[in-house]
Design an enzyme around this catalytic site. Structure first.
Site, short mmCIF file in Angstrom:
data_model
loop_
_atom_site.label_atom_id
_atom_site.label_comp_id
_atom_site.label_asym_id
_atom_site.label_seq_id
_atom_site.Cartn_x
_atom_site.Cartn_y
_atom_site.Cartn_z
N GLY A 126 0.79 -1.22 0.00
CA GLY A 126 0.00 0.00 0.00
C GLY A 126 0.83 1.28 0.00
O GLY A 126 0.29 2.36 -0.20
N CYS A 173 -28.17 -8.32 -16.20
CA CYS A 173 -27.62 -8.03 -17.52
C CYS A 173 -28.62 -8.42 -18.59
O CYS A 173 -29.16 -9.53 -18.57
CB CYS A 173 -26.31 -8.79 -17.70
SG CYS A 173 -25.68 -8.72 -19.39
N CYS A 213 -26.89 -11.57 -20.63
CA CYS A 213 -26.60 -12.88 -20.02
C CYS A 213 -27.40 -13.11 -18.76
O CYS A 213 -27.31 -14.17 -18.14
CB CYS A 213 -25.11 -13.04 -19.74
SG CYS A 213 -24.54 -12.15 -18.28
N CYS A 215 -23.38 -6.35 -18.82
CA CYS A 215 -22.15 -6.59 -18.06
C CYS A 215 -21.04 -5.69 -18.58
O CYS A 215 -20.82 -5.60 -19.79
CB CYS A 215 -21.67 -8.03 -18.22
SG CYS A 215 -22.63 -9.23 -17.32
N CYS A 271 -19.54 -11.97 -19.43
CA CYS A 271 -20.83 -12.02 -20.11
C CYS A 271 -20.81 -13.12 -21.18
O CYS A 271 -21.73 -13.95 -21.27
CB CYS A 271 -21.10 -10.66 -20.74
SG CYS A 271 -22.83 -10.36 -21.16
#
Lengths: 363, 294, 210
Positions: free
Chosen positions: B33, B242, B245, B267, B273
């Site tokens: 980090g 979606c 899909c 998506c 997808c």
């Protein structure tokens, strides 16, 4: 029924073909040669060399041609090329005191050893469009005095002998000049790194900063001590030889600005220096750089740092036009994932405000 | 070893630059980090187009890697195409659009929906690496704050959102705390993706070219999105799935279909997808799978 | 007369030990395994196949790491025992790295596991710039044949056991003392003739006798 838009690859290829066409323009007009740009667009070439930090007039001219005359795009091309080059040697510091000057002026003394040389300058031209150039015209040869052998001491050195200007502070023995293309920028930065940053910095931005300081957003009261333009020799010391050899000549513009300083607890009243140096002929940039250099030295003279031109993090962080142009223009890239997040957010916030209002009205 | 069809070195960068970047990456992994300054180079693509991610990828990639590049979750957005081509040309590596098959994934703004594994490295393109930048413009100050783990300004900022608007309104680049120590910008991924960073088995590397910083989240490392006890972190949700899909667990893009208010949600992760549709899942607007050029 | 080059296996003292056969490819491979070693602390990674041999007394694996990491920008500390003319010649010829006069100036250090009590002499970085801490490459006869150590922290799902030969005594408690100042600390790579084990500063490792 929905079919997502495809064909990124084909679109990119087509865009590149269109770009090539737009660059060439009307094919009935003769193709511009790199030599023509190098010889006739010299100040554009000089700017690209200065901010691209690569002294190569042919490559700078090529970059301008490829970039359709866009200076920042040409600078980017040169920078991206430069970064791939091996570092073969470090030159000795160039001796601008031994410059073969084609122009040299001082605004602080009427006459100076070595004389004032006006040289090729726009300064006293009347800015009237010259329609004769439409038909292509060969200018009459300019009168040229044989370059005298007379030495041209720096104006600031003349003041220095009287002790009226702060002494140059040579770097301690063995100290190496920083290089922000090889090491990340850290704050506070040394004057060496600041000057490198300004020399590579966008001319317009540095000009604006210098101007702001002249108008009162800062405290420099500069005099153009000296501006000289000309060629100097570049020398290196090959390890196997042990003595300097000349590897080439470069054209430079050097500016020494002189600023008044009323003195502080530790320093007597004296003049102080601001320094500007660029590749090629670029007086505007060299002068602006010298003023900003002096502004950034505020701490050295116990001056309060109150204005943008005195603020090292602000100045050094924003001079680079390749960085700035990239970050600004990246907004053209798709952001629809993040924008969708914001849509979800705004709709939710609006629903919340609306239901709160309804409740208020109901009560 | 030269690149297949250019005069440049394998993966464009010279070896000394790669070594410098590699050393920075190793330090980034060692201090999760923390933003390691590095001497970023000018790349032949503009700043803002992913030069940091490209430099990290160039320093990491090898001939036996399989590279996937996504922008906004999709492999076929112009910038993803351009970066993938760059590495095809300069490194000659295999590329893929399938998340599972990639060993190296460079991304802008998304984390793939499929869970990443130990054999993978995820490289993020980062515009502004400093999560505290909007509260404190000065690098000299934010550096001190990180050194002292003095993150009060961030909590104040988030709490102001709650006080004024009843919620934290940051929807992307939502700050996280890494391994309980450094507060880190996850890059402008939607906060929907933040939970995927937590204890991910793959190494996550972040490159900011213009700002010249590299940082990392090692595998299996704690990544917490900042929140408050009475205002826990939440991700985006949609009322529909979606349209292609039928997925209800993926991040959705809103597609404007006409100028009369028509909308559909699809998506953002095109591979996710695709895979679902190949497996027989279908949404309300889908053509039968295989009949579209997808 | 110029003597004909000998075909002896022992190299003439003025010819440095060989570098990578394919410097670009091999440095990348070595780096990826090193990256894996530091990303998954405590898990041995193979790197013995990259070089035929190293300059005495460096293992070929250690030499491969040197070629991957060192250059003019990285002062290197050579602990007595590893500081031989062969090693200096190898580093000068292939890496061009300066040799540090004091441990505290080094970006990287090469040391035998027996010298581990030297930990406190190296630069651990500053709270503002913890990345400036040294990386130690510690040669050990085996990264698997020593007393077991339990590690937890970033890169480790639950707990990772490993067993570096020679890293006992007060080593683990000394390391813990150095790393107590996180984010300052030292990043360690244990190297045996075939394998490496990474141990970044943030990983807690508890030895048997700590």
């Amino acid at each position: 029924m929905y079919v997502a838009v495809k064909g990124g690859e084909a679109a990119i290829d087509n865009a590149h073909a269109l770009l090539a066409e737009a660059r060439r323009g009307d094919p009935a007009v003769p193709d511009l040669t790199v030599a023509q740009i190098r010889e006739q667009m010299t100040l554009a070439v000089d700017r690209v060399m200065a901010e691209g930090s690569l002294y190569d007039p042919d490559l700078a001219a090529l970059a301008l041609k490829q970039a359709r005359g866009d200076a920042v795009e040409a600078i980017f091309l040169v920078r991206a090329f430069r970064t791939t080059l091996p570092r073969l040697a470090h030159s000795l510091p160039v001796e601008t005191g031994e410059m073969r000057a084609k122009r040299r002026i001082s605004a602080t003394f009427k006459d100076i050893p070595g004389g004032q040389i006006l040289g090729p300058t726009f300064d006293y031209t009347h800015r009237l469009l010259d329609f004769a150039l439409l038909d292509g015209e060969t200018p009459p040869a300019a009168a040229s005095a044989a370059a005298g052998p007379e030495a041209m001491p720096r104006v600031v050195d003349i003041l220095g002998r009287e002790g009226l200007i702060e002494a140059d502070r040579p770097a301690p023995e063995g100290a190496e000049a920083g290089d922000l293309t090889r090491a990340p920028l850290e704050f506070p930065a040394g004057r060496d790194v600041r000057l490198q940053n300004l020399a590579r910095g966008d001319e317009g931005f540095v000009l604006g900063l210098a101007y702001s300081s002249q108008r009162g957003f800062g405290s420099t009261h500069p005099f153009a001590g000296e501006i000289r333009v000309g060629t100097v020799e570049v020398e290196i010391v090959p390890e196997e030889l042990g003595f300097p050899i000349v590897v080439g000549r470069v054209e430079l513009t050097e500016c020494q600005m002189i600023s008044q300083f009323k003195g502080s607890k530790t320093q007597p009243p004296q003049f102080t220096r601001g320094y500007g140096l660029t590749f090629g002929h670029n007086e505007r940039k060299a002068m602006a750089m010298a003023i900003v250099d002096r502004s950034l030295r505020a701490d050295e003279f116990d001056e309060e740092r109150r204005y943008p031109a005195q603020d090292e993090e602000f100045v050094l962080g924003h001079t680079d036009n390749v960085e700035a142009s990239g970050f600004l223009q990246h907004l053209k890239l798709p952001h629809y994932v993040d924008f969708q997040g914001e849509l979800v957010n705004i709709r939710a916030l609006r629903r919340a405000t609306q239901s709160a209002r309804k409740q208020e009205t109901a009560e | 070893m030269n690149a297949p069809d250019t005069g440049y070195n394998f993966a464009y960068l010279d070896e000394q630059t790669k070594r410098m970047i590699r050393r920075a990456i190793l330090k980034a992994v060692a201090v999760p980090g923390y933003q390691v300054p590095f001497a970023g180079r000018e790349m032949p693509l503009p700043y803002g187009w992913g030069t940091g991610g490209i430099q990290v990828t160039a320093a990491v990639i090898g001939a036996d890697d399989t590279l996937k590049v996504i922008d906004q979750g999709a492999d076929d957005t112009t910038n993803a195409v351009s970066i993938r081509r760059f590495f095809q040309r300069t490194a000659g590596v295999a590329t893929t659009t399938e998340t599972e098959k990639a060993t190296l994934i460079q991304t802008r703004h998304r984390i793939p929906e499929a869970r990443l594994g130990e054999h993978q490295i995820l490289v993020y393109q980062v515009p502004i690496p400093e999560p505290l930048r909007w509260m404190e413009a000065r690098e000299s100050e934010t550096r001190k704050m990180h050194a002292l783990a003095e993150y009060g300004v961030m909590h104040v900022r988030l709490y102001e959102d709650i006080a004024h608007m009843g919620r934290i309104v940051k929807s992307y680049d939502y700050p996280v705390r890494v391994n309980g120590r450094y507060i880190m910008a996850p890059s402008p991924i939607p906060k929907f993706d933040n939970p995927k960073m937590d204890r991910m088995p793959a190494l996550q590397l972040f490159g900011a070219g213009r700002e010249k910083r590299i940082y990392a989240v090692p595998p299996y490392t704690r990544v917490e999105s900042l929140d408050f006890e009475d205002h826990p972190f939440e991700i985006q949700t949609w009322s529909e799935g979606c349209a292609l899909c039928g997925a209800t667990d993926s991040y959705l893009d809103e597609v404007v279909t006409d100028d009369r208010g028509g909308r559909m949600m699809v998506c953002s992760d095109t591979d996710h997808c695709d895979k679902r549709r190949a497996a027989g899942h279908s949404g309300p607007m889908a053509a039968p799978y295989g009949e579209t050029p997808r | 007369m110029i003597p004909f080059p000998s075909r002896d296996q022992t190299p003439a003292p003025n010819i440095p030990a060989p570098g990578f056969a394919d410097p670009v490819r091999d440095a990348q491979r070595c780096f990826r395994r090193l990256l894996a070693a530091l990303s998954y602390p405590g898990r041995p990674q193979e790197i013995g196949d990259l070089l035929p041999r190293g300059p005495e007394p460096l293992y070929s694996s250690t030499a491969a790491l040197c070629l991957t990491l060192f250059d003019v920008d990285t002062p290197v500390w050579l602990e007595p025992g590893l500081d031989t003319p062969e090693v200096r010649q190898f580093l000068s010829f292939h890496c061009g790295c300066p040799i540090a006069a004091h441990p505290g100036e080094a970006a990287f250090a090469l040391l035998p596991v027996a010298a581990a009590e030297r930990l406190a002499a190296f630069h651990v970085g500053t709270p503002e710039y913890p990345d400036r801490a040294a990386t130690l490459l510690i040669q050990t006869p085996s990264v698997t044949g020593g007393a077991p150590v339990a590690a937890t922290g970033p890169g480790i799902p639950e707990r990772q056991d490993f067993a570096v030969a020679g890293a006992n005594g007060g080593f683990w408690s000394r390391r813990a003392a150095v790393d107590a100042a996180f984010p300052c600390g030292l990043d360690i790579v244990f190297v045996d003739p075939r394998q490496i084990v990474g141990l970044p500063r943030g990983v807690h490792a508890i030895g048997e006798d700590a």
